[in-house]
Design an enzyme around this catalytic site. Structure first.
Site, PDB file in Angstrom:
ATOM      1  N   ASN A   9      36.878 -19.833 -12.846  1.00  0.00           N
ATOM      2  CA  ASN A   9      37.489 -20.878 -14.230  1.00  0.00           C
ATOM      3  C   ASN A   9      38.180 -19.648 -14.897  1.00  0.00           C
ATOM      4  OD1 ASN A   9      37.832 -21.855 -16.147  1.00  0.00           O
ATOM      5  ND2 ASN A   9      35.731 -21.880 -17.034  1.00  0.00           N
ATOM      6  N   LYS A  16      36.442 -16.296 -15.683  1.00  0.00           N
ATOM      7  CA  LYS A  16      34.908 -16.386 -15.238  1.00  0.00           C
ATOM      8  C   LYS A  16      34.617 -16.144 -13.523  1.00  0.00           C
ATOM      9  CE  LYS A  16      32.773 -18.730 -19.356  1.00  0.00           C
ATOM     10  NZ  LYS A  16      32.659 -20.037 -19.529  1.00  0.00           N
ATOM     11  N   ARG A  83      39.207 -24.223 -11.780  1.00  0.00           N
ATOM     12  CA  ARG A  83      38.767 -25.036 -12.173  1.00  0.00           C
ATOM     13  C   ARG A  83      39.890 -25.016 -13.096  1.00  0.00           C
ATOM     14  NH1 ARG A  83      35.834 -25.135 -18.055  1.00  0.00           N
ATOM     15  NH2 ARG A  83      36.993 -26.655 -18.698  1.00  0.00           N
ATOM     16  N   HIS A 172      35.948 -32.364 -19.499  1.00  0.00           N
ATOM     17  CA  HIS A 172      34.199 -32.235 -19.334  1.00  0.00           C
ATOM     18  C   HIS A 172      33.746 -33.183 -18.049  1.00  0.00           C
ATOM     19  CE1 HIS A 172      33.275 -30.214 -23.461  1.00  0.00           C
ATOM     20  NE2 HIS A 172      33.880 -30.098 -22.499  1.00  0.00           N
ATOM     21  N   ARG A 231      36.045 -27.918 -33.293  1.00  0.00           N
ATOM     22  CA  ARG A 231      37.256 -28.692 -33.742  1.00  0.00           C
ATOM     23  C   ARG A 231      36.344 -30.210 -34.382  1.00  0.00           C
ATOM     24  NH1 ARG A 231      37.442 -29.236 -27.115  1.00  0.00           N
ATOM     25  NH2 ARG A 231      36.488 -26.900 -26.919  1.00  0.00           N
ATOM     26  N   GLU A 375      28.068 -26.780 -13.698  1.00  0.00           N
ATOM     27  CA  GLU A 375      29.696 -27.059 -13.625  1.00  0.00           C
ATOM     28  C   GLU A 375      29.920 -26.181 -12.265  1.00  0.00           C
ATOM     29  OE1 GLU A 375      30.100 -27.286 -17.610  1.00  0.00           O
ATOM     30  OE2 GLU A 375      32.088 -28.248 -17.097  1.00  0.00           O
TER      31      GLU A 375
END
Ligand code: ADP
Length: 391
Positions: A9, A16, A83, A172, A231, A375
């Site tokens: 990722n 990551k 990802r 997501h 956010r 994930e």
């Protein structure tokens, strides 16, 4: 043992990674961060779960990736699963990253200017270093490509959709797909309607009917929908013009405020961290209490709205750092949905923490689940499934 899949990722200054075995063997994982600076470093966990840190001064994505490969304990991955944040309308499932597919990912970069270029840097580095390994892209948006037009279109001039792809995409997807599939396995069959709430630093909700996403709270960008750590989630679309005309704010200032200084942090004037917020609310901090109230009410409101997308409701699923660990948030969200026949088992709710999976309803009404998301595991599975289909 079947070879593991390396899941990557890539952010603009970080990578990551997790090496995911085909069985229950331990995962090797870690993060290379501050890439491009003299402080660049790799933090890696070994198979015993022990943490190691290596300085990589000045490392870019390619150097960091080579350092990651050097710490895989001699395992050669079956493939690299990347990802990718935005797949636009091109990608409805995981795809092998050949030249044509990479060009399509590049073409969607305008829709995710902060994320897709970083993902592409990781793909380029991995292809160059390991040209013999299959590279697979797994898209945050792909699961939501099953949304019907009435859920994904904005009520804007149609040409904006036709000519510029302005529509709701949702994000997501990997997490919503994983937890709803897991709930199908736990409940039996897939003839289910689930409302899922992924509550981490970013937060989104989703309606999943018979394994397919039918509507979701995020839209063109990951800013739409429920309140998040920093956010805002939904605001009046007239806000931008108002701030510009009345306060003279530029578009960049408004964008930064909505993404970085709003949400739990903006409301509480304290923090975006739910643990700290709960502790502050306990101590009587009014801003923290208000932030919690708004957060939970807006999640409930979003789930109630998404229930319109489900012919029947099997239950609710909570996941993400907050969804998995905060009995208080779960109880408040459920209390704010008085018309759905939900009955929380308070003891089960309090006891389901720290990565535990559990059913937290009292047994008479729609099911209530806490399902830790995975994930990386989902990306590895989708990568394996794609390679098997193509074998
Ligand atoms: P990301 O979206 O970056 O992957 P996570 O899913 O790890 O983030 O979620 C981070 C959020 O989870 C933070 O707000 C953090 O405070 C919250 N969180 C983690 N543990 C707890 C806990 N025990 N109680 C309440 N909130 C928690």
């Amino acid at each position: 043992m079947q070879a593991p899949v390396l899941v990557i990722n890539c952010g603009s200054s970080s990578i990551k990674y997790a090496l995911i075995p085909a069985d229950d063997a331990p995962r090797l994982e870690g993060i290379a961060e501050r890439l491009g600076s003299q402080e660049a470093r790799l933090k890696a966990k070994d198979a015993r779960g022990e943490a190691h840190e290596v300085a990589l001064p000045g490392a870019d994505h390619a150097t960091a990736l080579a350092a990651i490969f050097a710490r895989l304990d001699g395992h050669t991955p079956l493939a690299v699963g990347h990802r990718i944040v935005h797949g636009g309308e091109h990608f409805t499932r995981a795809s092998r990253l050949d030249d044509e597919v990479i060009a399509a990912v590049e073409a969607t970069s305008a829709l995710a200017p902060l994320h897709n270029p970083a993902n592409l840097a990781g793909i380029a580095a991995a292809r160059e270093l390991y040209p013999e390994l299959p590279q697979v892209g797994v898209f945050d948006t792909a699961f939501h490509q099953s949304l019907p037009a009435h859920a994904y279109r904005y009520a804007l001039p149609a040409a904006l959709y036709r000519d510029h792809g302005i529509r709701r995409y949702g994000f997501h997807g990997t997490s919503h797909a994983y937890v709803s599939q897991r709930a199908d396995a736990l409940a039996g069959g897939n003839d289910h309607g689930w409302l899922t709430a992924h509550l981490g630093n970013g937060c989104s909700t989703c309606a999943v009917w018979q394994g397919q996403s039918r509507d979701t709270s995020m839209g063109l960008t990951p800013l739409e929908g429920v309140v998040m750590g920093t956010r805002s989630g939904d605001v009046d679309p007239g806000l931008h013009a108002h701030l510009h005309r009345q306060l003279g704010w530029s578009l960049d200032e408004i964008d930064a405020m909505l993404n970085q200084r709003s949400g739990l942090k903006g409301l509480s004037e304290l923090t975006n961290d739910m643990r700290e917020l709960e502790a502050a609310a306990e101590r009587g901090h009014a801003g923290a209490s208000l932030a919690l109230e708004v957060f939970c009410y807006r999640i409930a409101k979003s789930l109630a709205a998404l229930s319109c997308a489900l012919p029947t409701l099997s239950g609710l699923i909570f996941t993400g750092g907050i969804g998995e660990n905060s009995p208080r948030v779960r109880a408040k969200v459920i209390a704010a949905l008085p018309h759905f026949g939900l009955h929380l088992d308070d003891a089960a709710n309090q006891a389901t923490l720290r990565g535990r999976e559990g059913r937290i309803d009292a047994g008479d009404g729609p099911q209530l689940w806490v399902i830790p998301t995975d994930e990386e595991g989902q990306i590895a599975n989708e990568t394996r499934q794609l390679l098997e289909r193509q074998a």
